[in-house]
Design a protein around this motif. Structure first.
Motif, PDB file in Angstrom:
ATOM      1  N   ASN A 106       0.675  -1.349  -0.134  1.00 48.88           N
ATOM      2  CA  ASN A 106       0.875   0.092  -0.040  1.00 48.88           C
ATOM      3  C   ASN A 106       0.956   0.989  -0.085  1.00 48.88           C
ATOM      4  O   ASN A 106       2.134   1.177   1.092  1.00 48.88           O
ATOM      5  N   GLU A 121       0.188   4.349   1.193  1.00 46.42           N
ATOM      6  CA  GLU A 121       0.964   5.269   1.948  1.00 46.42           C
ATOM      7  C   GLU A 121       1.009   5.406   2.969  1.00 46.42           C
ATOM      8  O   GLU A 121       1.919   3.878   3.328  1.00 46.42           O
ATOM      9  N   SER A 122       2.087   5.824   3.945  1.00 45.90           N
ATOM     10  CA  SER A 122       2.878   6.164   5.086  1.00 45.90           C
ATOM     11  C   SER A 122       2.073   5.319   6.320  1.00 45.90           C
ATOM     12  O   SER A 122       0.791   5.518   6.245  1.00 45.90           O
ATOM     13  N   VAL A 156       0.212   7.415   8.402  1.00 43.32           N
ATOM     14  CA  VAL A 156      -1.597   7.308   7.845  1.00 43.32           C
ATOM     15  C   VAL A 156      -2.259   6.716   8.845  1.00 43.32           C
ATOM     16  O   VAL A 156      -3.752   6.874   9.326  1.00 43.32           O
ATOM     17  N   TRP A 157      -2.007   5.418   8.810  1.00 40.05           N
ATOM     18  CA  TRP A 157      -2.717   4.054   8.909  1.00 40.05           C
ATOM     19  C   TRP A 157      -2.984   4.389  10.727  1.00 40.05           C
ATOM     20  O   TRP A 157      -3.735   4.232  11.291  1.00 40.05           O
ATOM     21  N   LEU A 178      -0.423  15.030   9.227  1.00 37.86           N
ATOM     22  CA  LEU A 178      -1.215  13.828   8.632  1.00 37.86           C
ATOM     23  C   LEU A 178      -2.332  14.177   8.735  1.00 37.86           C
ATOM     24  O   LEU A 178      -2.848  14.000   7.960  1.00 37.86           O
ATOM     25  N   HIS A 214      -3.316  15.872   5.179  1.00 35.18           N
ATOM     26  CA  HIS A 214      -3.005  15.175   4.399  1.00 35.18           C
ATOM     27  C   HIS A 214      -3.997  14.017   4.040  1.00 35.18           C
ATOM     28  O   HIS A 214      -5.076  13.913   3.993  1.00 35.18           O
ATOM     29  N   LEU A 215      -4.698  14.006   5.718  1.00 35.62           N
ATOM     30  CA  LEU A 215      -5.941  13.084   5.384  1.00 35.62           C
ATOM     31  C   LEU A 215      -7.105  13.514   5.536  1.00 35.62           C
ATOM     32  O   LEU A 215      -8.101  13.963   5.325  1.00 35.62           O
ATOM     33  N   ARG A 268      -7.173  13.807   2.009  1.00 37.20           N
ATOM     34  CA  ARG A 268      -8.095  12.855   1.521  1.00 37.20           C
ATOM     35  C   ARG A 268      -9.385  12.680   1.695  1.00 37.20           C
ATOM     36  O   ARG A 268     -10.037  11.494   1.062  1.00 37.20           O
ATOM     37  N   TRP A 280     -10.224  11.860   4.591  1.00 33.22           N
ATOM     38  CA  TRP A 280     -10.434  10.862   5.275  1.00 33.22           C
ATOM     39  C   TRP A 280     -10.433  11.531   6.817  1.00 33.22           C
ATOM     40  O   TRP A 280     -10.501  10.893   7.804  1.00 33.22           O
ATOM     41  N   TRP A 319      -7.762  -0.898   4.006  1.00 33.00           N
ATOM     42  CA  TRP A 319      -6.366  -1.231   4.806  1.00 33.00           C
ATOM     43  C   TRP A 319      -6.284  -2.774   5.549  1.00 33.00           C
ATOM     44  O   TRP A 319      -5.238  -3.090   5.310  1.00 33.00           O
TER      45      TRP A 319
END
Length: 157
Positions: A29, A31-32, A35-36, A67, A70-71, A74, A76, A104
């Protein structure tokens, strides 16, 4: 001679980190992992101030700001007004973020499935029992305690 609990817990943490890396590498995947981890914290904690998010995610506040930005891009996560202090905001996971996190986690499980597909039923039952014990202990920990456990990818939700 049985291994002491201290050693077992150290091995558990080490193997869990290795398992997470193996799964993430196999899932490939883009994504970093941060992120998860951040989405996992948001799912577990609900809306949260940036400083607390940074602490629970084990990143600096500037990294947490990046972060969250970025989220947000997205779709998210979203920022909400803090009901106790209008000068600050809280961050919350969105339904799209929750769906992405669950996808994920499913990718990770699918990536690991070939490694575990031949386990005997007794070993699968042992893993289920271990997960139940770990989930119970993690859920009983105080989430506001910085030394509390934050599960990287699995059983926290």
């Amino acid at each position: 001679m049985p291994t002491d609990l201290h050693t077992i817990l150290g091995d558990l943490v080490s193997v869990n980190h290795r398992l997470t890396r193996v799964a993430a590498h196999a899932a490939n995947n883009p994504e970093s992992p941060a992120v998860w981890r951040t989405l996992s914290v948001l799912l577990q904690s609900g809306s949260i101030r940036l400083g607390a998010l940074a602490s629970r995610s084990r990143v600096s506040q500037p990294t947490a700001t990046k972060l969250v930005s970025h989220l947000e891009l997205r779709g998210w996560a979203t920022r909400l007004a803090d009901p106790l202090d209008a000068r600050v905001s809280q961050t919350a996971i969105t339904p799209a973020g929750e769906a992405a996190l669950l996808d994920w986690r499913s990718e990770l499980a699918a990536a690991l499935l070939p490694m575990f597909a031949d386990l005997p039923a007794d070993d699968v039952a042992t893993l289920e029992r271990a997960i139940s014990i770990l989930r119970d202990r993690v859920e009983r920990s105080d989430p506001s305690d910085p030394s509390g456990l934050v599960v990287p990818f699995g059983a926290a939700s």
